[in-house]
Design an enzyme around this catalytic site. Structure first.
Site, PDB file in Angstrom:
ATOM      1  N   ASP A  15     -20.740  17.508 -10.764  1.00 14.65           N
ATOM      2  CA  ASP A  15     -21.467  18.028 -12.188  1.00 14.65           C
ATOM      3  C   ASP A  15     -22.110  17.489 -13.689  1.00 14.65           C
ATOM      4  O   ASP A  15     -23.082  17.724 -13.825  1.00 14.65           O
ATOM      5  CB  ASP A  15     -20.494  19.660 -12.415  1.00 14.65           C
ATOM      6  CG  ASP A  15     -20.430  20.622 -11.575  1.00 14.65           C
ATOM      7  OD1 ASP A  15     -21.857  21.278 -11.151  1.00 14.65           O
ATOM      8  OD2 ASP A  15     -19.564  21.619 -11.553  1.00 14.65           O
ATOM      9  N   ASN A  68     -23.947  22.716 -20.523  1.00 11.38           N
ATOM     10  CA  ASN A  68     -22.375  22.915 -20.521  1.00 11.38           C
ATOM     11  C   ASN A  68     -22.221  23.259 -22.500  1.00 11.38           C
ATOM     12  O   ASN A  68     -22.246  24.796 -22.968  1.00 11.38           O
ATOM     13  CB  ASN A  68     -21.814  21.689 -20.492  1.00 11.38           C
ATOM     14  CG  ASN A  68     -21.190  22.275 -19.068  1.00 11.38           C
ATOM     15  OD1 ASN A  68     -21.738  23.147 -18.506  1.00 11.38           O
ATOM     16  ND2 ASN A  68     -20.573  20.917 -18.490  1.00 11.38           N
ATOM     17  N   GLU A  69     -22.303  22.069 -22.949  1.00 11.63           N
ATOM     18  CA  GLU A  69     -21.778  22.832 -24.406  1.00 11.63           C
ATOM     19  C   GLU A  69     -21.847  21.754 -25.797  1.00 11.63           C
ATOM     20  O   GLU A  69     -22.229  21.028 -25.292  1.00 11.63           O
ATOM     21  CB  GLU A  69     -20.233  23.364 -24.487  1.00 11.63           C
ATOM     22  CG  GLU A  69     -18.803  21.862 -24.507  1.00 11.63           C
ATOM     23  CD  GLU A  69     -18.774  21.716 -23.300  1.00 11.63           C
ATOM     24  OE1 GLU A  69     -19.963  20.184 -22.726  1.00 11.63           O
ATOM     25  OE2 GLU A  69     -19.015  21.974 -22.025  1.00 11.63           O
ATOM     26  N   ASP A 114      -8.412  21.334 -34.746  1.00 10.60           N
ATOM     27  CA  ASP A 114      -9.012  20.128 -34.291  1.00 10.60           C
ATOM     28  C   ASP A 114     -10.742  20.074 -34.193  1.00 10.60           C
ATOM     29  O   ASP A 114     -11.562  18.674 -33.777  1.00 10.60           O
ATOM     30  CB  ASP A 114      -8.574  19.429 -33.375  1.00 10.60           C
ATOM     31  CG  ASP A 114      -7.500  19.049 -32.685  1.00 10.60           C
ATOM     32  OD1 ASP A 114      -6.842  18.934 -34.489  1.00 10.60           O
ATOM     33  OD2 ASP A 114      -6.111  19.320 -32.034  1.00 10.60           O
ATOM     34  N   ALA A 163     -16.313  25.339 -18.194  1.00  8.10           N
ATOM     35  CA  ALA A 163     -15.852  23.886 -18.406  1.00  8.10           C
ATOM     36  C   ALA A 163     -15.396  23.520 -19.046  1.00  8.10           C
ATOM     37  O   ALA A 163     -14.363  24.221 -19.718  1.00  8.10           O
ATOM     38  CB  ALA A 163     -16.862  23.067 -18.779  1.00  8.10           C
ATOM     39  N   ALA A 171      -7.208  24.095 -31.682  1.00  6.44           N
ATOM     40  CA  ALA A 171      -6.269  23.732 -32.324  1.00  6.44           C
ATOM     41  C   ALA A 171      -7.164  24.372 -33.993  1.00  6.44           C
ATOM     42  O   ALA A 171      -6.803  23.841 -34.700  1.00  6.44           O
ATOM     43  CB  ALA A 171      -5.826  23.001 -32.508  1.00  6.44           C
TER      44      ALA A 171
HETATM   45  P1  NAP Z   1     -14.915  14.514 -16.793  1.00  5.84           P
HETATM   46  O1  NAP Z   1     -13.892  15.044 -17.841  1.00  5.84           O
HETATM   47  O2  NAP Z   1     -14.842  13.634 -15.995  1.00  5.84           O
HETATM   48  O3  NAP Z   1     -14.816  16.316 -15.395  1.00  5.84           O
HETATM   49  C1  NAP Z   1     -14.820  17.625 -16.101  1.00  5.84           C
HETATM   50  C2  NAP Z   1     -14.570  18.056 -15.375  1.00  5.84           C
HETATM   51  O4  NAP Z   1     -15.387  18.932 -15.394  1.00  5.84           O
HETATM   52  C3  NAP Z   1     -15.183  17.426 -13.575  1.00  5.84           C
HETATM   53  O5  NAP Z   1     -14.353  18.148 -12.774  1.00  5.84           O
HETATM   54  C4  NAP Z   1     -16.555  18.136 -13.694  1.00  5.84           C
HETATM   55  O6  NAP Z   1     -17.147  18.259 -12.413  1.00  5.84           O
HETATM   56  C5  NAP Z   1     -16.066  19.797 -14.606  1.00  5.84           C
HETATM   57  N1  NAP Z   1     -17.197  19.978 -14.388  1.00  5.84           N
HETATM   58  C6  NAP Z   1     -17.998  19.878 -15.435  1.00  5.84           C
HETATM   59  N2  NAP Z   1     -19.056  20.932 -15.718  1.00  5.84           N
HETATM   60  C7  NAP Z   1     -18.691  21.633 -15.243  1.00  5.84           C
HETATM   61  C8  NAP Z   1     -18.948  23.610 -15.472  1.00  5.84           C
HETATM   62  N3  NAP Z   1     -20.467  23.709 -15.961  1.00  5.84           N
HETATM   63  N4  NAP Z   1     -17.963  24.317 -15.168  1.00  5.84           N
HETATM   64  C9  NAP Z   1     -17.221  24.596 -14.356  1.00  5.84           C
HETATM   65  N5  NAP Z   1     -16.354  22.337 -14.273  1.00  5.84           N
HETATM   66  C10 NAP Z   1     -17.162  21.773 -14.865  1.00  5.84           C
HETATM   67  O7  NAP Z   1     -16.427  14.849 -17.649  1.00  5.84           O
HETATM   68  P2  NAP Z   1     -17.799  14.757 -16.862  1.00  5.84           P
HETATM   69  O8  NAP Z   1     -17.519  15.476 -15.716  1.00  5.84           O
HETATM   70  O9  NAP Z   1     -18.573  14.468 -17.153  1.00  5.84           O
HETATM   71  O10 NAP Z   1     -17.836  16.641 -17.390  1.00  5.84           O
HETATM   72  C11 NAP Z   1     -18.380  17.164 -18.635  1.00  5.84           C
HETATM   73  C12 NAP Z   1     -18.347  18.225 -19.642  1.00  5.84           C
HETATM   74  O11 NAP Z   1     -16.421  17.829 -19.221  1.00  5.84           O
HETATM   75  C13 NAP Z   1     -18.244  18.116 -20.530  1.00  5.84           C
HETATM   76  O12 NAP Z   1     -19.627  18.922 -21.093  1.00  5.84           O
HETATM   77  C14 NAP Z   1     -17.160  19.606 -20.719  1.00  5.84           C
HETATM   78  O13 NAP Z   1     -17.490  20.718 -20.689  1.00  5.84           O
HETATM   79  C15 NAP Z   1     -16.335  18.710 -20.167  1.00  5.84           C
HETATM   80  N6  NAP Z   1     -14.959  18.468 -21.128  1.00  5.84           N
HETATM   81  C16 NAP Z   1     -13.205  19.342 -20.966  1.00  5.84           C
HETATM   82  C17 NAP Z   1     -12.443  18.681 -20.777  1.00  5.84           C
HETATM   83  C18 NAP Z   1     -11.402  20.133 -21.661  1.00  5.84           C
HETATM   84  O14 NAP Z   1     -11.412  20.707 -20.580  1.00  5.84           O
HETATM   85  N7  NAP Z   1     -10.503  19.394 -22.295  1.00  5.84           N
HETATM   86  C19 NAP Z   1     -12.746  17.913 -22.265  1.00  5.84           C
HETATM   87  C20 NAP Z   1     -13.360  16.852 -22.646  1.00  5.84           C
HETATM   88  C21 NAP Z   1     -14.637  17.354 -21.429  1.00  5.84           C
HETATM   89  P3  NAP Z   1     -17.800  17.171 -11.410  1.00  5.84           P
HETATM   90  O15 NAP Z   1     -16.549  16.515 -11.079  1.00  5.84           O
HETATM   91  O16 NAP Z   1     -18.292  17.789 -10.576  1.00  5.84           O
HETATM   92  O17 NAP Z   1     -18.615  16.516 -12.135  1.00  5.84           O
END
Ligand code: NAP
Ligand code: MN
EC number: 2.7.1.23
Length: 265
Positions: free
Chosen positions: A51, A122-123, A151, A163, A186
């Site tokens: 993703d 995503n966001e 925060d 996500a 938060a």
């Molecule tokens: P990452 O931190 O390496 O991975 C975040 C996880 O979210 C990965 O498993 C990714 O899948 C998955 N993901 C991405 N888009 C998704 C969606 N629409 N629905 C469900 N899961 C999703 O960062 P990244 O892989 O570059 O992804 C960026 C996204 O991470 C940001 O857009 C944000 O939404 C999310 N994020 C989450 C947090 C948190 O939950 N605390 C904090 C920062 C960012 P893949 O392994 O297939 O890439």
């Protein structure tokens, strides 16, 4: 050869990926796709990776609304990836046998101060970059709705709702519902600062404005999907659903709710 079949492959350029991608190139050429080396020539953009790679592919190609995006996962199925590299032949067969459909995904438009807008799939997130709270005035259309201290905040699309938004207890939203979800990270609540305390959804015609209160700690980090913006001193973010959406190829028997069930239940 029909120009409707101009295929651009978006992936992380490593030797390992080149090896993985070679069979895709061959299969595409054998099935009358025309592999192109620039995005401007493309009408189909295939992202190869997870993703995160799909998020990068849409960003790097400028969220084209005149192209069809396809997510091909190198691992197991994801939220934007309806196909896997192991099953690539099945993907071509599915395309031929009408087992696929095109879905439009809403995109978020963010305008920071007077800059050109950014788009997010995503966001958009805004977070304090130090171990201190910061303050945001939150406007819905012209209404000063609340003053947030904490925060940060996450404004997510429906497809982004699973996500980052989900990690802060936001709701999962059906992507057929064009909307924006605002979620707190938060929040500090006391007699001086009070926020709703729950996530809320805005309809497609609403404008959300986040004004960073200039009180000394006013250098938050802003994230658009998986990229941090280098803008250091943003004063105001205007967020709304973009007029454009992206078209994504998906399998008919793999609905959003099947993805949610597969990943979380
Ligand atoms: P990452 O931190 O390496 O991975 C975040 C996880 O979210 C990965 O498993 C990714 O899948 C998955 N993901 C991405 N888009 C998704 C969606 N629409 N629905 C469900 N899961 C999703 O960062 P990244 O892989 O570059 O992804 C960026 C996204 O991470 C940001 O857009 C944000 O939404 C999310 N994020 C989450 C947090 C948190 O939950 N605390 C904090 C920062 C960012 P893949 O392994 O297939 O890439
Ligand atoms: Mn990742």
């Amino acid at each position: 050869m029909s120009s409707k079949r101009n295929l651009y492959l978006s992936y992380k350029q490593t030797n390992e990926m080149e090896d993985l991608i070679q069979p895709i190139r061959e299969l595409a050429t054998n099935n009358d796709f025309n592999l192109v080396s620039t995005v401007s020539e493309a009408n189909i953009i295939a992202s190869i990776g997870g993703d995160n790679a799909f998020l990068q592919a849409t960003r790097k190609t400028g969220f084209r609304d005149d192209c069809l995006y396809i997510g091909i996962n190198t691992d197991s199925l994801g939220f934007y990836t309806d196909f896997t590299i192991a099953d690539i032949k099945r993907m071509i067969d599915a395309m031929k046998n009408d087992e696929v459909e095109v879905r439009r995904y809403p995109v978020l438009e963010v305008t920071i101060d007077e800059e050109q807008p950014f788009y997010c799939l995503n966001e958009c997130s805004i977070r304090s970059n130090v171990i201190k709270t910061f303050v945001i005035d939150v406007f819905i259309d012209d209404l000063l709705f609340e003053t947030f201290r904490g925060d940060g905040m996450i404004v997510s699309t429906p497809t982004g709702s699973t996500a980052y938004n989900m990690s802060v207890n936001g709701a999962v939203v059906d992507p057929t519902l064009p909307s924006l979800q605002v979620s707190e990270i938060a929040s500090l609540n006391n007699n001086e600062y009070r926020t709703l305390g729950t996530s809320f959804l805005l309809g497609a015609n609403r404008d959300l404005t986040l004004k960073v209160v200039q009180d000394g700690n006013d250098h938050p980090i802003i994230g658009v999907d998986n990229e941090a913006l280098s803008i250091r001193h943003a004063k105001q973010l205007k967020l709304r659903l973009a007029d454009r959406s992206i078209k994504v190829l998906k399998l008919k028997n793999n609905s959003f709710w099947e993805k949610v069930q597969r990943n979380f239940l």
